[in-house]
Design a protein around this motif. Sequence first.
Motif, PDB file in Angstrom:
ATOM      1  N   PHE A   1     159.162  35.205  61.697  1.00 55.40           N
ATOM      2  CA  PHE A   1     157.856  35.012  61.064  1.00 55.40           C
ATOM      3  C   PHE A   1     157.903  33.868  60.050  1.00 55.40           C
ATOM      4  O   PHE A   1     156.944  33.100  59.903  1.00 55.40           O
ATOM      5  N   ALA A   2     159.031  33.728  59.355  1.00 65.59           N
ATOM      6  CA  ALA A   2     159.136  32.767  58.258  1.00 65.59           C
ATOM      7  C   ALA A   2     159.619  31.381  58.676  1.00 65.59           C
ATOM      8  O   ALA A   2     159.602  30.452  57.870  1.00 65.59           O
ATOM      9  N   THR A   3     160.033  31.225  59.921  1.00 63.46           N
ATOM     10  CA  THR A   3     160.627  29.957  60.355  1.00 63.46           C
ATOM     11  C   THR A   3     159.588  29.037  60.995  1.00 63.46           C
ATOM     12  O   THR A   3     158.985  29.397  62.013  1.00 63.46           O
ATOM     13  N   PRO A   4     159.354  27.849  60.423  1.00 60.37           N
ATOM     14  CA  PRO A   4     158.397  26.904  61.016  1.00 60.37           C
ATOM     15  C   PRO A   4     158.803  26.530  62.442  1.00 60.37           C
ATOM     16  O   PRO A   4     160.001  26.396  62.741  1.00 60.37           O
ATOM     17  N   GLY A   5     157.789  26.359  63.305  1.00 58.21           N
ATOM     18  CA  GLY A   5     158.061  26.017  64.695  1.00 58.21           C
ATOM     19  C   GLY A   5     157.305  24.783  65.147  1.00 58.21           C
ATOM     20  O   GLY A   5     156.928  23.929  64.342  1.00 58.21           O
ATOM     21  N   GLU A   6     157.074  24.692  66.461  1.00 57.62           N
ATOM     22  CA  GLU A   6     156.450  23.505  67.036  1.00 57.62           C
ATOM     23  C   GLU A   6     155.021  23.289  66.539  1.00 57.62           C
ATOM     24  O   GLU A   6     154.589  22.152  66.344  1.00 57.62           O
ATOM     25  N   MET A   7     154.268  24.364  66.342  1.00 58.08           N
ATOM     26  CA  MET A   7     152.892  24.215  65.857  1.00 58.08           C
ATOM     27  C   MET A   7     152.868  23.652  64.433  1.00 58.08           C
ATOM     28  O   MET A   7     151.980  22.878  64.070  1.00 58.08           O
TER      29      MET A   7
ATOM     30  N   TYR B   1     150.230  28.021  60.741  1.00 54.82           N
ATOM     31  CA  TYR B   1     150.302  28.721  62.020  1.00 54.82           C
ATOM     32  C   TYR B   1     151.068  30.011  61.785  1.00 54.82           C
ATOM     33  O   TYR B   1     152.227  29.993  61.347  1.00 54.82           O
ATOM     34  N   ASP B   2     150.398  31.134  62.033  1.00 55.65           N
ATOM     35  CA  ASP B   2     150.989  32.451  61.823  1.00 55.65           C
ATOM     36  C   ASP B   2     151.840  32.798  63.041  1.00 55.65           C
ATOM     37  O   ASP B   2     151.310  33.074  64.123  1.00 55.65           O
ATOM     38  N   ASN B   3     153.170  32.788  62.869  1.00 49.42           N
ATOM     39  CA  ASN B   3     154.065  33.036  63.998  1.00 49.42           C
ATOM     40  C   ASN B   3     153.897  34.428  64.593  1.00 49.42           C
ATOM     41  O   ASN B   3     154.122  34.623  65.799  1.00 49.42           O
ATOM     42  N   ALA B   4     153.526  35.405  63.777  1.00 45.17           N
ATOM     43  CA  ALA B   4     153.376  36.773  64.275  1.00 45.17           C
ATOM     44  C   ALA B   4     152.072  36.946  65.048  1.00 45.17           C
ATOM     45  O   ALA B   4     152.043  37.585  66.100  1.00 45.17           O
ATOM     46  N   LYS B   5     150.993  36.368  64.528  1.00 44.43           N
ATOM     47  CA  LYS B   5     149.702  36.467  65.204  1.00 44.43           C
ATOM     48  C   LYS B   5     149.576  35.502  66.375  1.00 44.43           C
ATOM     49  O   LYS B   5     148.697  35.655  67.220  1.00 44.43           O
ATOM     50  N   LYS B   6     150.435  34.456  66.380  1.00 40.25           N
ATOM     51  CA  LYS B   6     150.332  33.385  67.375  1.00 40.25           C
ATOM     52  C   LYS B   6     148.979  32.690  67.269  1.00 40.25           C
ATOM     53  O   LYS B   6     148.348  32.335  68.267  1.00 40.25           O
ATOM     54  N   LYS B   7     148.523  32.516  66.031  1.00 38.86           N
ATOM     55  CA  LYS B   7     147.244  31.870  65.776  1.00 38.86           C
ATOM     56  C   LYS B   7     147.355  30.937  64.563  1.00 38.86           C
ATOM     57  O   LYS B   7     148.197  31.152  63.684  1.00 38.86           O
ATOM     58  N   PHE B   8     146.478  29.937  64.544  1.00 40.02           N
ATOM     59  CA  PHE B   8     146.327  29.128  63.348  1.00 40.02           C
ATOM     60  C   PHE B   8     145.475  29.910  62.353  1.00 40.02           C
ATOM     61  O   PHE B   8     144.572  30.655  62.739  1.00 40.02           O
ATOM     62  N   VAL B   9     145.779  29.744  61.081  1.00 42.84           N
ATOM     63  CA  VAL B   9     145.015  30.391  60.010  1.00 42.84           C
ATOM     64  C   VAL B   9     144.612  29.323  59.006  1.00 42.84           C
ATOM     65  O   VAL B   9     145.352  28.358  58.771  1.00 42.84           O
ATOM     66  N   SER B  10     143.434  29.480  58.429  1.00 42.10           N
ATOM     67  CA  SER B  10     142.947  28.452  57.513  1.00 42.10           C
ATOM     68  C   SER B  10     141.965  29.051  56.516  1.00 42.10           C
ATOM     69  O   SER B  10     141.263  30.011  56.822  1.00 42.10           O
ATOM     70  N   ASN B  11     141.961  28.480  55.315  1.00 41.17           N
ATOM     71  CA  ASN B  11     140.922  28.832  54.354  1.00 41.17           C
ATOM     72  C   ASN B  11     140.398  27.563  53.701  1.00 41.17           C
ATOM     73  O   ASN B  11     141.029  26.505  53.768  1.00 41.17           O
ATOM     74  N   TRP B  12     139.222  27.667  53.082  1.00 46.34           N
ATOM     75  CA  TRP B  12     138.550  26.489  52.530  1.00 46.34           C
ATOM     76  C   TRP B  12     137.824  26.855  51.247  1.00 46.34           C
ATOM     77  O   TRP B  12     137.172  27.908  51.170  1.00 46.34           O
ATOM     78  N   ILE B  13     137.926  25.996  50.228  1.00 39.59           N
ATOM     79  CA  ILE B  13     137.146  26.116  49.000  1.00 39.59           C
ATOM     80  C   ILE B  13     136.613  24.737  48.638  1.00 39.59           C
ATOM     81  O   ILE B  13     137.187  23.709  49.029  1.00 39.59           O
ATOM     82  N   ASP B  14     135.479  24.705  47.916  1.00 39.44           N
ATOM     83  CA  ASP B  14     134.953  23.415  47.464  1.00 39.44           C
ATOM     84  C   ASP B  14     134.138  23.606  46.192  1.00 39.44           C
ATOM     85  O   ASP B  14     133.950  24.731  45.717  1.00 39.44           O
ATOM     86  N   ASN B  15     133.674  22.491  45.635  1.00 41.68           N
ATOM     87  CA  ASN B  15     132.945  22.531  44.362  1.00 41.68           C
ATOM     88  C   ASN B  15     131.453  22.790  44.540  1.00 41.68           C
ATOM     89  O   ASN B  15     130.688  22.681  43.589  1.00 41.68           O
ATOM     90  N   MET B  16     131.045  23.156  45.747  1.00 41.46           N
ATOM     91  CA  MET B  16     129.637  23.465  45.995  1.00 41.46           C
ATOM     92  C   MET B  16     129.436  24.926  46.363  1.00 41.46           C
ATOM     93  O   MET B  16     128.478  25.296  47.033  1.00 41.46           O
ATOM     94  N   GLY B  17     130.360  25.751  45.943  1.00 44.41           N
ATOM     95  CA  GLY B  17     130.262  27.176  46.178  1.00 44.41           C
ATOM     96  C   GLY B  17     131.265  27.921  45.321  1.00 44.41           C
ATOM     97  O   GLY B  17     132.034  27.303  44.578  1.00 44.41           O
ATOM     98  N   THR B  18     131.267  29.243  45.431  1.00 41.73           N
ATOM     99  CA  THR B  18     132.225  30.056  44.686  1.00 41.73           C
ATOM    100  C   THR B  18     132.940  31.051  45.597  1.00 41.73           C
ATOM    101  O   THR B  18     133.626  31.956  45.120  1.00 41.73           O
ATOM    102  N   GLY B  19     132.777  30.882  46.895  1.00 42.65           N
ATOM    103  CA  GLY B  19     133.426  31.769  47.854  1.00 42.65           C
ATOM    104  C   GLY B  19     134.610  31.088  48.523  1.00 42.65           C
ATOM    105  O   GLY B  19     134.894  29.909  48.296  1.00 42.65           O
ATOM    106  N   ILE B  20     135.316  31.849  49.330  1.00 42.07           N
ATOM    107  CA  ILE B  20     136.444  31.332  50.113  1.00 42.07           C
ATOM    108  C   ILE B  20     136.160  31.596  51.587  1.00 42.07           C
ATOM    109  O   ILE B  20     135.882  32.732  51.978  1.00 42.07           O
TER     110      ILE B  20
END
Length: 206
Positions: free
Chosen positions: A47-53, A117-136
Amino acid sequence: MKNLLLAVCTSFLFLACDKVKMDVKTTKSEEWKPVDSATATKAWMDFATPGEMHKMLAKSDGAWSGANTMWMENGGKPMTSTSEVSNKMIFDGRYQVSEHKGNFMGMPFEGMSITGYDNAKKKFVSNWIDNMGTGIMNMEGEWNASSKSIEFKGKMTDPARPGRDCDIREVFTFVDDNTQKLEMYGPDSKTGKEFKTMEIKFTRNK
């Protein structure tokens, strides 16, 4: 030394998790199943080892320029602007931090994302924040090798409907080593049907 430290940490996490009393109702498919320490340690190492993705993400490190097009409603007049993006892998190549700067409707805009890239889920994961909101904004994405793209799906706060989220979708295409494209989709405020809200064409600065 790093591997030894990681093994110790993962063993500790395994033992800690094993002792936690879960005060929740679970279905049969969700019942806790015991895992021996050797299996758990190997799973955490994988899970902790970076891979090809992760290596693929790292190729996007550096400075980029964005040509942005936005639509406030389906069939509405497009608004254009430019932005600058800086990408950098962190935590020994596990995640990529992207910092965006530009303007939106005459106002300065700043945003930041963390993608991995979450090795356990086999999916990319992402989050986003900006100065035009207060949510994630949180998303997960599947890699499509034939189109060289990631299709992210997730939720974001809908400020016009307090207490509710709306579904969002992004398609991020790796056109070539120096060109990328981001297409974002969300619900039309009048109909609720999905439409393209934004498109950004990224070009690597040379």
